[in-house]
Design a protein around this motif. Sequence first.
Motif, PDB file in Angstrom:
ATOM      1  N   GLU A 128      -1.163   8.892  10.312  1.00  0.00           N
ATOM      2  CA  GLU A 128      -0.336   9.698   9.606  1.00  0.00           C
ATOM      3  C   GLU A 128      -0.197   9.268   8.164  1.00  0.00           C
ATOM      4  N   ASP A 129      -0.056  10.142   7.441  1.00  0.00           N
ATOM      5  CA  ASP A 129       0.217   9.640   6.029  1.00  0.00           C
ATOM      6  C   ASP A 129       1.389  10.336   5.310  1.00  0.00           C
ATOM      7  N   ILE A 130       2.382   9.564   5.517  1.00  0.00           N
ATOM      8  CA  ILE A 130       3.767   9.874   5.288  1.00  0.00           C
ATOM      9  C   ILE A 130       4.315  10.157   3.839  1.00  0.00           C
ATOM     10  N   VAL A 131       4.770  11.117   3.351  1.00  0.00           N
ATOM     11  CA  VAL A 131       4.977  11.027   1.923  1.00  0.00           C
ATOM     12  C   VAL A 131       6.663  11.343   1.871  1.00  0.00           C
ATOM     13  N   GLU A 132       7.505  10.394   1.078  1.00  0.00           N
ATOM     14  CA  GLU A 132       8.593  10.672   1.249  1.00  0.00           C
ATOM     15  C   GLU A 132       9.262  11.689   0.169  1.00  0.00           C
ATOM     16  N   GLY A 133       9.984  12.587   0.410  1.00  0.00           N
ATOM     17  CA  GLY A 133      10.745  13.426  -0.545  1.00  0.00           C
ATOM     18  C   GLY A 133      10.169  14.767  -0.687  1.00  0.00           C
ATOM     19  N   LEU A 134      10.770  15.702  -0.569  1.00  0.00           N
ATOM     20  CA  LEU A 134      10.266  17.249  -0.739  1.00  0.00           C
ATOM     21  C   LEU A 134       9.817  17.362  -2.283  1.00  0.00           C
ATOM     22  N   GLU A 135      10.167  16.643  -3.047  1.00  0.00           N
ATOM     23  CA  GLU A 135       9.965  16.792  -4.600  1.00  0.00           C
ATOM     24  C   GLU A 135       8.331  16.327  -4.560  1.00  0.00           C
ATOM     25  N   ASN A 136       7.978  15.525  -3.627  1.00  0.00           N
ATOM     26  CA  ASN A 136       6.623  14.827  -3.596  1.00  0.00           C
ATOM     27  C   ASN A 136       5.668  15.908  -3.187  1.00  0.00           C
ATOM     28  N   ALA A 137       5.982  16.813  -2.475  1.00  0.00           N
ATOM     29  CA  ALA A 137       4.924  17.533  -1.838  1.00  0.00           C
ATOM     30  C   ALA A 137       3.935  18.376  -2.430  1.00  0.00           C
ATOM     31  N   PRO A 138       4.332  18.903  -3.685  1.00  0.00           N
ATOM     32  CA  PRO A 138       3.107  19.560  -4.521  1.00  0.00           C
ATOM     33  C   PRO A 138       2.247  18.398  -4.746  1.00  0.00           C
ATOM     34  N   ALA A 139       2.506  17.404  -5.278  1.00  0.00           N
ATOM     35  CA  ALA A 139       1.552  16.446  -5.731  1.00  0.00           C
ATOM     36  C   ALA A 139       0.484  15.931  -4.468  1.00  0.00           C
ATOM     37  N   ALA A 140       1.466  15.950  -3.192  1.00  0.00           N
ATOM     38  CA  ALA A 140       0.924  15.541  -1.955  1.00  0.00           C
ATOM     39  C   ALA A 140      -0.322  16.692  -1.510  1.00  0.00           C
ATOM     40  N   LEU A 141       0.149  17.963  -1.818  1.00  0.00           N
ATOM     41  CA  LEU A 141      -0.954  18.941  -1.242  1.00  0.00           C
ATOM     42  C   LEU A 141      -2.082  18.930  -2.357  1.00  0.00           C
ATOM     43  N   ILE A 142      -1.831  18.566  -3.439  1.00  0.00           N
ATOM     44  CA  ILE A 142      -2.967  18.462  -4.467  1.00  0.00           C
ATOM     45  C   ILE A 142      -3.876  17.523  -4.255  1.00  0.00           C
ATOM     46  N   GLY A 143      -3.297  16.396  -3.776  1.00  0.00           N
ATOM     47  CA  GLY A 143      -4.197  15.375  -3.272  1.00  0.00           C
ATOM     48  C   GLY A 143      -5.031  15.460  -2.043  1.00  0.00           C
ATOM     49  N   LEU A 144      -4.338  16.334  -1.015  1.00  0.00           N
ATOM     50  CA  LEU A 144      -4.945  16.547   0.120  1.00  0.00           C
ATOM     51  C   LEU A 144      -6.186  17.389  -0.070  1.00  0.00           C
ATOM     52  N   LEU A 145      -5.950  18.125  -0.908  1.00  0.00           N
ATOM     53  CA  LEU A 145      -7.139  19.189  -1.067  1.00  0.00           C
ATOM     54  C   LEU A 145      -8.311  18.626  -2.033  1.00  0.00           C
ATOM     55  N   LYS A 146      -7.993  17.249  -2.530  1.00  0.00           N
ATOM     56  CA  LYS A 146      -8.984  16.696  -2.942  1.00  0.00           C
ATOM     57  C   LYS A 146      -9.545  15.285  -2.150  1.00  0.00           C
ATOM     58  N   GLY A 147      -8.981  15.368  -0.854  1.00  0.00           N
ATOM     59  CA  GLY A 147      -9.289  14.186  -0.051  1.00  0.00           C
ATOM     60  C   GLY A 147      -8.705  12.926  -0.239  1.00  0.00           C
ATOM     61  N   ARG A 148      -7.496  12.965  -1.041  1.00  0.00           N
ATOM     62  CA  ARG A 148      -6.922  11.696  -1.348  1.00  0.00           C
ATOM     63  C   ARG A 148      -5.848  11.302  -0.331  1.00  0.00           C
ATOM     64  N   ASN A 149      -5.775  12.062   0.662  1.00  0.00           N
ATOM     65  CA  ASN A 149      -4.841  11.339   1.961  1.00  0.00           C
ATOM     66  C   ASN A 149      -5.609  10.944   2.753  1.00  0.00           C
ATOM     67  N   PHE A 150      -5.032   9.867   3.658  1.00  0.00           N
ATOM     68  CA  PHE A 150      -5.709   9.333   4.954  1.00  0.00           C
ATOM     69  C   PHE A 150      -4.969   9.357   6.056  1.00  0.00           C
ATOM     70  N   GLY A 151      -5.261  10.400   6.996  1.00  0.00           N
ATOM     71  CA  GLY A 151      -4.633  10.734   8.030  1.00  0.00           C
ATOM     72  C   GLY A 151      -3.672  12.172   7.784  1.00  0.00           C
ATOM     73  N   LYS A 152      -2.817  12.653   8.719  1.00  0.00           N
ATOM     74  CA  LYS A 152      -2.284  13.757   8.714  1.00  0.00           C
ATOM     75  C   LYS A 152      -0.886  13.597   7.718  1.00  0.00           C
ATOM     76  N   VAL A 153      -1.030  14.586   6.791  1.00  0.00           N
ATOM     77  CA  VAL A 153       0.212  14.470   5.746  1.00  0.00           C
ATOM     78  C   VAL A 153       1.379  15.104   6.216  1.00  0.00           C
ATOM     79  N   VAL A 154       2.447  14.161   6.291  1.00  0.00           N
ATOM     80  CA  VAL A 154       3.410  14.729   6.655  1.00  0.00           C
ATOM     81  C   VAL A 154       4.593  14.179   5.369  1.00  0.00           C
ATOM     82  N   VAL A 155       5.444  15.250   5.120  1.00  0.00           N
ATOM     83  CA  VAL A 155       6.528  14.958   4.208  1.00  0.00           C
ATOM     84  C   VAL A 155       7.835  14.691   4.870  1.00  0.00           C
ATOM     85  N   LYS A 156       8.347  13.440   4.699  1.00  0.00           N
ATOM     86  CA  LYS A 156       9.830  13.307   5.253  1.00  0.00           C
ATOM     87  C   LYS A 156      10.796  13.483   4.221  1.00  0.00           C
ATOM     88  N   LEU A 157      11.645  14.289   4.740  1.00  0.00           N
ATOM     89  CA  LEU A 157      12.741  14.980   3.826  1.00  0.00           C
ATOM     90  C   LEU A 157      13.931  14.186   3.986  1.00  0.00           C
TER      91      LEU A 157
END
Lengths: 342, 342
Positions: free
Chosen positions: A313-342
């Motif tokens: 899993e690739d855990i992202v902290e905070g809802l405010e970081n979701a947009p950047a995390a989705l943009i990165g996911l679409l570019k393959g920047r994540n490493f594992g399942k992306v989950v935002v911890k609210l």
Amino acid sequence: MNTDTTVPLTRIVLASRPQGEPTADNFRIEQAPLPSPGEGQVLLRNLYLSLDPYMRGRMNAGRSYARPVEIGEVMEGGTVSEVIASRCDGLQPGDVVLAHGGWQTHAIAEGRTLTRKLDAGIAPLTTALGVHGMPGFTAYAGLHEIGKPQPGETVVVAAASGPVGATVGQIARLHGARAVGIAGGEAKRAYVRDELGFDAALDHRAPDFADQLRTACPNGIDVYFENVGGAVFDAVLPLLNDFARIPVCGLVAHYNDRALPPGPDRLPMLMSQILTRHLTVRGFIQRDFISLYPQFLREMGGWLGEGKIKYREDIVEGLENAPAALIGLLKGRNFGKVVVKL
Amino acid sequence: MNTDTTVPLTRIVLASRPQGEPTADNFRIEQAPLPSPGEGQVLLRNLYLSLDPYMRGRMNAGRSYARPVEIGEVMEGGTVSEVIASRCDGLQPGDVVLAHGGWQTHAIAEGRTLTRKLDAGIAPLTTALGVHGMPGFTAYAGLHEIGKPQPGETVVVAAASGPVGATVGQIARLHGARAVGIAGGEAKRAYVRDELGFDAALDHRAPDFADQLRTACPNGIDVYFENVGGAVFDAVLPLLNDFARIPVCGLVAHYNDRALPPGPDRLPMLMSQILTRHLTVRGFIQRDFISLYPQFLREMGGWLGEGKIKYREDIVEGLENAPAALIGLLKGRNFGKVVVKL
């Protein structure tokens, strides 16, 4: 646990439709009063938000699987959520459920739609958004209903360190097939081979990727689980065996396309390959095979319990970081399942 | 019945490989001594030769369903043949059988491969090459295994006056589906609608063909039985419903292609349509479903006997006219199943 219903709700809405790649400007963060549940409804506090490639499609006005998110609407998404107020029999405050709570801190849901209660004592809650949830079921159902890997066959999947691809390869191996994974970069490639146990793992960024794929598939390809499209598909196509099956669950390489690529037109060539090689190409989403879901939960639960299926899993902290995390996911920047911890 | 084995055999061989459309120069007519059957073999006199679009593929060196015909080899083809000498138990001179006798007056065959004896008293012999043979089975198997038309669904097929297309539409109607046929020219169009009973029939040469197709399919298209490709497929694609099925058994519009057409490249667009519309696109030949063949013979025999399935034949007299007939067939000049009477 915050059950103070006077705090406002924070949410991320679609501010504008992307032209090509999404940018931060396409999203807007807002606050709103907490809603109250009506009869049969519950108020949820979202604990974890899943980010998935399909969300790119929802940002377009055009037809995709489902109706698009409208401008000004909350971005859609699966969540692990806690009931904080209930007007539905059978759901109590403190219950943790799988929901479709969206990109927001709280959500109202119809109680009858919340059919899966979660217990952190049995499995990490986040697995319900990944390997033991929608992406895992996508892998399971696509192989079960379309790919049908047989012992000794070769199964190829891209985005192999992600939640769908990782699960596809591991299930294929449990069926006695050979799994060849494709990932972007050396770290992911090594993880796919060494941690997930794929028979071979390749970096699609290698200049000789197509040759590497040919070498890794000496007996051709029997199942190509299509979740990316683009150059990977182009390298796979000449290697497909007669009667190969291609479950198509995603084409992330094309989600940002704004126009058709230049020619020549390879559509007739693809149809000719489908004909002369007896190929089956079938698009699906996991919901198409929903009757298989209880079997998936049971079987995958067993595999996870026995350590036969691994995940990351690739855990992202905070809802405010979701947009950047989705943009990165679409570019393959994540490493594992992306989950935002609210 | 000519059983004089001293007369020579006449045959048509592949003289050269076509560049694009085949021409008369690609064929050569020859004579040869009559061969004698070995142990387990029979000598056949071919009565009728089937001409079919797949033969174009056999003339190419490249990979298709099967190995190509080599230069100097007899052109392949299904035949209705009479046994004139037998060294195989169970086959007697005078027996009439379905064979793969090729473009020649006589052929040697292994007796064990001749599993279907024919009786002109039960059905016209030529039907074993058409509606009650390979083309009919292509239609039957493609619908049974891939198309699966449901009552009220819309099934579209091109070359609808030909042996595959005509059978597809009529079987679809027997399943309660709506059949829309596409044919070239007013005579064929009228035949498909008025004689075969399709719900609608269109001429693909009409300048507003794509609009006509849209009008003829007000509820979209659920099954497109692909046997031609080209402009028909282009008109069908935007009309496909979610979960549509596309059995692909032929692409006659492309058999003469020498290069990919100019761009843009629509391959990614096709894959996107497959994904977002949950399409199934599957290439097949009837042999893939051979276990269904006895059921087909029984069921189609019943339909033919009851007059529920109609067919039309385009009989060509004389082996020497086979090359021109195949060239015409690939241009859609035939009207019904092409059979050469030897």
